[in-house]
Each structure stands twice: as C-alpha cells, then as structure tokens.
Design an enzyme around this catalytic site. Structure first.
Site, PDB file in Angstrom:
ATOM      1  CE  LYS A   1     -15.438  29.094 -13.063  1.00  0.00           C
ATOM      2  NZ  LYS A   1     -15.211  28.200 -11.906  1.00  0.00           N
TER       3      LYS A   1
ATOM      4  N   GLY B   1     -10.085  24.332 -11.779  1.00  0.00           N
ATOM      5  CA  GLY B   1     -10.131  23.108 -10.998  1.00  0.00           C
ATOM      6  C   GLY B   1     -11.251  22.189 -11.433  1.00  0.00           C
TER       7      GLY B   1
ATOM      8  NE  ARG C   1      -8.018  25.292  -6.691  1.00  0.00           N
ATOM      9  CZ  ARG C   1      -9.190  25.549  -7.276  1.00  0.00           C
ATOM     10  NH1 ARG C   1      -9.215  26.136  -8.465  1.00  0.00           N
ATOM     11  NH2 ARG C   1     -10.314  25.219  -6.685  1.00  0.00           N
TER      12      ARG C   1
ATOM     13  CB  SER D   1     -15.618  18.683  -2.902  1.00  0.00           C
ATOM     14  OG  SER D   1     -15.184  19.026  -4.201  1.00  0.00           O
TER      15      SER D   1
ATOM     16  CD  GLN E   1     -13.963  21.797  -8.459  1.00  0.00           C
ATOM     17  OE1 GLN E   1     -12.840  21.399  -8.174  1.00  0.00           O
ATOM     18  NE2 GLN E   1     -14.213  23.062  -8.744  1.00  0.00           N
TER      19      GLN E   1
ATOM     20  CG  ASP F   1     -17.344  28.882  -5.323  1.00  0.00           C
ATOM     21  OD1 ASP F   1     -16.238  28.561  -4.836  1.00  0.00           O
ATOM     22  OD2 ASP F   1     -17.863  28.276  -6.273  1.00  0.00           O
TER      23      ASP F   1
ATOM     24  NE  ARG G   1     -11.460  32.113  -3.771  1.00  0.00           N
ATOM     25  CZ  ARG G   1     -12.264  31.491  -4.616  1.00  0.00           C
ATOM     26  NH1 ARG G   1     -13.288  30.774  -4.159  1.00  0.00           N
ATOM     27  NH2 ARG G   1     -12.060  31.564  -5.919  1.00  0.00           N
TER      28      ARG G   1
ATOM     29  NE  ARG H   1     -16.126  31.836  -7.255  1.00  0.00           N
ATOM     30  CZ  ARG H   1     -17.094  32.026  -8.134  1.00  0.00           C
ATOM     31  NH1 ARG H   1     -17.772  33.165  -8.134  1.00  0.00           N
ATOM     32  NH2 ARG H   1     -17.405  31.090  -9.023  1.00  0.00           N
TER      33      ARG H   1
END
Length: 429
Positions: free
Chosen positions: A11, A82, A110, A155, A157, A302, A333, A385
């Site tokens: 991904k 995201g 988020r 992170s 991202q 993740d 989560r 997930r």
C-alpha cells in the site's frame, strides 16, 4: 506447508509511486499496483491534477504527468486515505493553484495539524477545520522557503509531506523525528534523483534541480497484509506457511520480529535487493508467550491490532505502551480492540497510550462456551485493520464481524485468502 502468494501489493509503495510520478516530466510505469480503495483515491486525484493514466496490464498503469499540475475545478476526494491527504498536501503546497482536500467522515476526524504545522514552517498557505486540526484542508500553492523541523511524532506520512514540500522549497531543509518511521519515501525519491541524506537521524533535503527521473516500478507484496497470515499460522496448531514475494524493508517487518519473540518460528529468505529487499517469509506455529511492546512503535503501529490477537493466545499478560497514536487511526484502535475483547469475556484494560491483555493460552473453553451460546457480534468500527485482525480470530472461534467488507480499503483479496488458509490448515497441508 501452506504456500501463499498473497497478491496484496504494498500500500505504501503504491501510493508513493502514483504521487511521485507528478514530479517527473516523462511517462512512468507502475506494475502490480494495489487496487484497494485507498490507493485508487491517490490515482484518481493524480488524474484530477492533469495526469493521464492508461492501463497497460492487470493492475498496471502508464502515468503521464502533466507539464504543470492543473488546478482542479472540484474538491480532491481522499475518501478514507490519510496517506493520500497528507502526501498530496506536501506536494501541492508549492504548486500554483487552489486545492481543497477532503475525505469521508472518518478521515475528516483524523488529526491534520501534525502536517499543517511543518508545512507552515516552509511558509505554506494551508488551512484546516477547527483551528487547523481537521480536514477539509484548503491549500493555496505558493513559493516555499527552506526550514528546519523537529517532529514530535514519528510518522512516515508527516515526514513524507515535509519531504515533498522541501523538494520544492528554496534552499536545503532538515527534518528530525523522535524515532525512525518507514523510509520508503527517502529510498524511492533518492533512486529518482532527489538529494536526500540521513546523517545521525537528521534528514537533509535539497530542492530538486530538475524533474524526477521517469521510473518503472513493480510493487512487491505488502508485509502489513502478509502479517495477518503469519498471525493465522501462529495461532493455528501444526500449521506451516510460506509467504512469497514480500517487501522486507527493515522498517516494515518489526511486527514479524515481535511475533518471533513471542515464540513463533519465523525465517526470511531474501530473493532480490534492488530498490528494496524482497523475499519469502517462513512461519511455523509454536506456543506463544506474553510480551510487552513499548519501543519501535512507529514501525509496527499498523500491526498492533493483529498482534493483540496473538496476545490472546499467549501465556501471561501482554502490554502495549507508548502507542497513543493508535487512537488517531481510522478508528480509536485501542478502544476497538479492548471493547471487542471485553465483549468476548477476555480480561483486558485500556489506558491512554495502550492496553493490556491477559492471554488465555488454552482457548478451547471459550470455544466450547460459544458452541452453547451465541457469541457477540464483533464490531469493526469500519476500520479495515480491526476487521481483518478479528477475522483471523474466526479461525479459532465461531465469530461474526459486522463489516468485513471494509478490508477492501487495503486488501481486496483478504477474505478469499483467509478461506484458502482455512482449507489448507484443515487439509493438513
């Protein structure tokens, strides 16, 4: 031995291949692209920005970038992704035009201040809802000046958004994170001609002097997707599994290392090392023991929901700490894992940055109980997930999940492959 070529392209690499193609000037080829909903969002936005996308084979594309990125006449829909929103924010911050990025209700809840602050350090003109905390995001592309930024969170991202802005800024920028996050952005961009160096944990990024080189990438299988089947093997007695053609980047296999520490037999066989290490993973069932997870969180965040299922089968109390960012994913989560476990009668508790689970070691009494009474419906919270982690638990317990279809966001083949695994283990392969 069950042998699976999981056919779940990575991904992270799929997103990046599409987005980075927009900084090239010649056609780029992406093969074995992940046709999940998240990555398709990145592909659709590339088209909205002027890229021409042509199918060349199954799950493969030729992407011809525009000479200059086009200002779209509509909102850029990131749906649930995201990665799409955050990386495009970095890319578009220096592009001429007005850009609005939005998503579904989950994505728009988020945290986005984590990317807005570093981009504003460049002088980027970017705004978000509720004092820059949430999307939709509005970006007015403008010239950027180099900056030096120390991120309070690890992170990939955030780091990737920063790098994409830094490549378009005037002067060299630096970026430091609290711990190493996945490094695909640096690896891929360096291979395409970007000047990015890591010295003692500090990234130095120089602006592009020319467009990125055109590329032809074949995407390997996703270790995060493969991990669900490593988990399946680890909790299924007498099972052995071969996972083929998996990306083995060291920042992506931490969850396998944790499962190994818990007692599962796991070995790697590197098949190629070009841009990234790719190879096979051998997994064999063994009794599991409890574990405490409080380090290298960025490299396995993740997979923590899946690891929580392994903890259920382990002897002793397992603990997760320093993982507050789990609350800022597609769902909370921490709450999702703990609430489902409590519904099943599992001893567990959540705290601000993690949770603990008291392992059952022997799950047969719970299985017998659910043969007499109807088990509670597992809540996915529309989080892929969470859904897939508890779907693996259905190999041992007669459970139903309220929305397993949300797995299509990242792993469209998941249900089919889980059934394949189940048949293989029942047949004693």
């Amino acid at each position: 031995m069950i042998e699976l070529d999981i056919n779940a392209s990575d991904k992270s690499l799929s997103h990046r291949a599409v987005i980075f193609s927009l900084l090239a000037q010649k056609p780029c080829f992406v093969r074995n692209f992940l046709m999940g909903e998240d990555c398709l969002s990145s592909l659709e936005i590339a088209q909205n920005l002027g890229a021409k996308v042509e199918n060349t084979a199954k799950n493969s594309f030729k992407i011809t970038p525009p000479t200059t990125i086009k200002e779209p006449n509509k909102i850029l829909n990131c749906n649930n992704s995201g990665t799409t929103m955050r990386l495009y924010s970095g890319l578009l911050s220096a592009q001429k035009g007005l850009f609005v990025l939005s998503g579904d209700n989950s994505l728009n809840a988020r945290p986005m201040k984590r990317i807005i602050e570093p981009l504003k350090a460049f002088g980027a003109k970017i705004l978000g809802r509720e004092d820059n905390h949430f999307a939709p995001l509005v970006i007015l592309g403008s010239p950027l000046k180099a900056c030096h930024y120390e991120s309070p969170i690890a992170s990939a991202q955030v780091k990737s958004a920063f790098i994409l802005s830094a490549l378009q800024a005037q002067g060299a920028s630096t970026y430091k994170e609290s711990e190493l996050s996945r490094n695909h952005t640096e690896i891929m961009l360096k291979s395409l001609g970007a000047d990015i160096h890591n010295q003692d944990g500090v990234l130095k990024i120089s602006p592009l002097e020319k467009p990125l080189e055109a590329f032809d990438f074949t995407i390997a299988n996703d270790p995060s997707s493969a991990f669900f089947f490593a988990l399946a093997c680890a909790i299924t007695p007498k099972s052995r599994l071969l996972l083929k053609n998996v990306l083995l980047n060291p920042t992506r296999i931490e969850a396998f290392e944790v499962l190994k520490k818990m007692g599962a037999s796991i070995e790697y066989a590197i098949q190629s090392k070009d841009l990234e290490m790719i190879g096979d993973i051998y997994v064999e069932h063994a009794p599991l023991k409890a574990i405490n997870i409080d380090q290298n969180i960025a490299s396995l965040i993740d997979e923590i929901p899946a690891l929580s299922i392994a903890m259920l089968f382990a002897k002793g109390k397992s603990m997760v700490k320093n993982a507050k960012d789990l609350r800022a994913k597609e769902s909370d989560r921490i709450k999702a894992v703990v609430s489902n476990f409590k519904a099943l009668g599992i001893e567990c508790e959540e705290f601000e940055d993690g949770f603990y689970v008291e392992g059952l070691e022997d799950i047969s009494p719970l299985k017998q109980r659910f043969s007499r009474i109807k088990p509670p419906l597992i809540k996915s919270f529309n989080d892929h997930r969470i859904a897939m982690s508890f779907a693996v638990l259905t190999l041992a317990l007669p459970l139903e999940i309220d929305n397993l279809e949300c797995a299509n966001i990242s792993f469209p083949q998941f249900k089919h492959l889980l059934n394949q695994f189940k048949k293989g283990s029942l047949n004693g392969n």
